[in-house]
Design a protein around this motif. Structure first.
Motif, short mmCIF file in Angstrom:
data_model
loop_
_atom_site.label_atom_id
_atom_site.label_comp_id
_atom_site.label_asym_id
_atom_site.label_seq_id
_atom_site.Cartn_x
_atom_site.Cartn_y
_atom_site.Cartn_z
N PHE A 1 -3.99 30.25 -29.78
CA PHE A 1 -2.89 30.14 -28.82
C PHE A 1 -3.45 29.82 -27.43
N ALA A 2 -4.50 30.59 -27.04
CA ALA A 2 -5.12 30.35 -25.73
C ALA A 2 -5.72 28.95 -25.67
N GLY A 3 -6.34 28.51 -26.78
CA GLY A 3 -6.91 27.16 -26.82
C GLY A 3 -5.84 26.09 -26.69
N GLY A 4 -4.67 26.33 -27.33
CA GLY A 4 -3.57 25.37 -27.22
C GLY A 4 -3.04 25.27 -25.82
N VAL A 5 -2.89 26.44 -25.17
CA VAL A 5 -2.44 26.43 -23.77
C VAL A 5 -3.43 25.68 -22.89
N LEU A 6 -4.73 25.91 -23.13
CA LEU A 6 -5.76 25.24 -22.34
C LEU A 6 -5.72 23.72 -22.55
N LEU A 7 -5.54 23.30 -23.78
CA LEU A 7 -5.47 21.85 -24.06
C LEU A 7 -4.26 21.21 -23.39
N ASP B 1 -7.01 6.21 -42.68
CA ASP B 1 -6.55 6.08 -44.07
C ASP B 1 -5.38 7.01 -44.37
N ASN B 2 -4.68 7.45 -43.28
CA ASN B 2 -3.41 8.18 -43.38
C ASN B 2 -3.56 9.61 -43.89
N LYS B 3 -4.70 10.21 -43.69
CA LYS B 3 -4.85 11.65 -43.95
C LYS B 3 -4.47 12.43 -42.70
N VAL B 4 -4.01 13.66 -42.87
CA VAL B 4 -3.65 14.51 -41.74
C VAL B 4 -4.64 15.68 -41.69
N ILE B 5 -5.25 15.87 -40.54
CA ILE B 5 -6.25 16.92 -40.35
C ILE B 5 -5.71 17.93 -39.34
N TYR B 6 -5.80 19.21 -39.68
CA TYR B 6 -5.36 20.27 -38.79
C TYR B 6 -6.61 20.96 -38.21
N ILE B 7 -6.76 20.89 -36.90
CA ILE B 7 -7.90 21.51 -36.23
C ILE B 7 -7.40 22.69 -35.40
N PRO B 8 -7.90 23.91 -35.62
CA PRO B 8 -7.48 25.05 -34.80
C PRO B 8 -7.78 24.80 -33.33
N ASN B 9 -6.83 25.13 -32.49
CA ASN B 9 -6.99 24.86 -31.06
C ASN B 9 -8.15 25.63 -30.44
N GLY B 10 -8.44 26.82 -31.00
CA GLY B 10 -9.56 27.59 -30.48
C GLY B 10 -10.87 26.84 -30.62
N GLN B 11 -11.05 26.17 -31.78
CA GLN B 11 -12.26 25.38 -31.99
C GLN B 11 -12.23 24.11 -31.16
N SER C 1 -10.78 23.49 -28.32
CA SER C 1 -10.94 23.71 -26.88
C SER C 1 -12.36 24.12 -26.51
N ASN C 2 -13.20 24.43 -27.53
CA ASN C 2 -14.58 24.86 -27.26
C ASN C 2 -15.61 23.91 -27.85
N THR C 3 -15.21 22.68 -28.10
CA THR C 3 -16.15 21.70 -28.64
C THR C 3 -16.09 20.42 -27.81
#
Length: 264
Positions: free
Chosen positions: A103-109, A144-154, A156-158
């Protein structure tokens, strides 16, 4: 009996009435403050996904403070109540620390905005176009039309490579030719190919130079600037055109080969 009524019941009734008044007035004030905060949030450049969450967060904090005040008016020891609330909050925080981090990472982004919807990025070992920035994760769509879900915490820190943030990009190629080829002729052919492409920008000027003496080839580095949307079109066009022109000009493209000498 009358003394008990005067000493206990009447003060309690007064406290209840005062608590009800404070509760009603407080709710009206919170709605007013929520409306003011909402107008400011709507005017801001904050991402639309974050706006309702920010407004809900402000109203939630104000309502918690109002409830604590009402409980204090009723005569309940607020320090004990706050301690219980803090302990419960701590336990919930430990249980959902991963979600809170996201959540904090999403807010930061959404506030810092290193990426936005529609950008092509590379991050956390994945690459793709940003489809949505949610509160807990960001979704990327690969070519190639794949959907990737990346946690916002990761996320925002990469480190994030954003290929869309600039209007123009540089395309790089390396072409190898045989040692027996005329270097000036090769450079002239490559220059003509690049400058003739309609999507290659004239400014900045393209770069074409001999860059390396390899084991079996002389390498030429070619760099050209294009609009970001034209990157892959120009990249593949030049590769195809170079092969055709080299064949026409009888410029050899070396490939790995091995000579074996056998002795009797």
């Amino acid at each position: 009996m009358e003394n008990i009524l005067n000493s206990m019941v009447i003060p309690f009734v007064k406290n209840v009435a005062l608590a009800i008044v404070v509760l009603l007035v407080g709710l009206a004030v919170i709605r007013r403050i929520g409306g003011m905060v909402g107008k400011q949030v709507e005017k801001s450049k904050m991402d639309d996904t974050l706006k309702p969450f920010m407004m809900s967060l402000v109203e939630g904090i104000l309502k918690v403070l109002l409830v604590i005040s009402v409980i204090g008016i009723l005569g309940v020891e607020t320090s004990s109540f706050v301690a219980v609330l803090a302990a419960a909050g701590f336990a919930v925080g430990l249980a959902f620390q991963g979600s809170l981090s996201n959540f904090a990472g999403g807010v930061l982004l959404l506030i810092v905005r290193p990426i936005k919807v529609g950008d092509y990025i590379e991050a956390n070992g994945f690459s793709g176009t940003v489809e949505a920035i949610h509160i807990l994760n960001t979704t990327l769509k690969t070519p190639d039309n794949k959907v990737i879900y990346i946690p916002n915490g990761q996320l925002s820190n990469t480190s994030i490579t954003n290929y869309s943030i600039k209007d123009t990009r540089r395309v790089d190629w390396t072409f190898g030719v045989g040692y027996e080829q005329d270097g000036d002729k090769v450079k002239s052919v490559l220059t003509d190919i690049v400058n003739s492409h309609p999507l290659v920008l004239k400014d900045p000027e393209s770069f074409i130079r001999m860059s390396n003496h390899g084991d079996s080839a002389v390498d030429f580095t070619v760099r050209a600037w294009v609009n970001a949307a034209d990157y892959w079109t120009v990249y593949f066009d030049i590769i195809e055109t170079v092969k055709k022109r080299f064949d026409q000009e009888e410029i050899s493209i070396p490939y790995p080969q091995m000579d074996i000498h056998m002795e009797k």
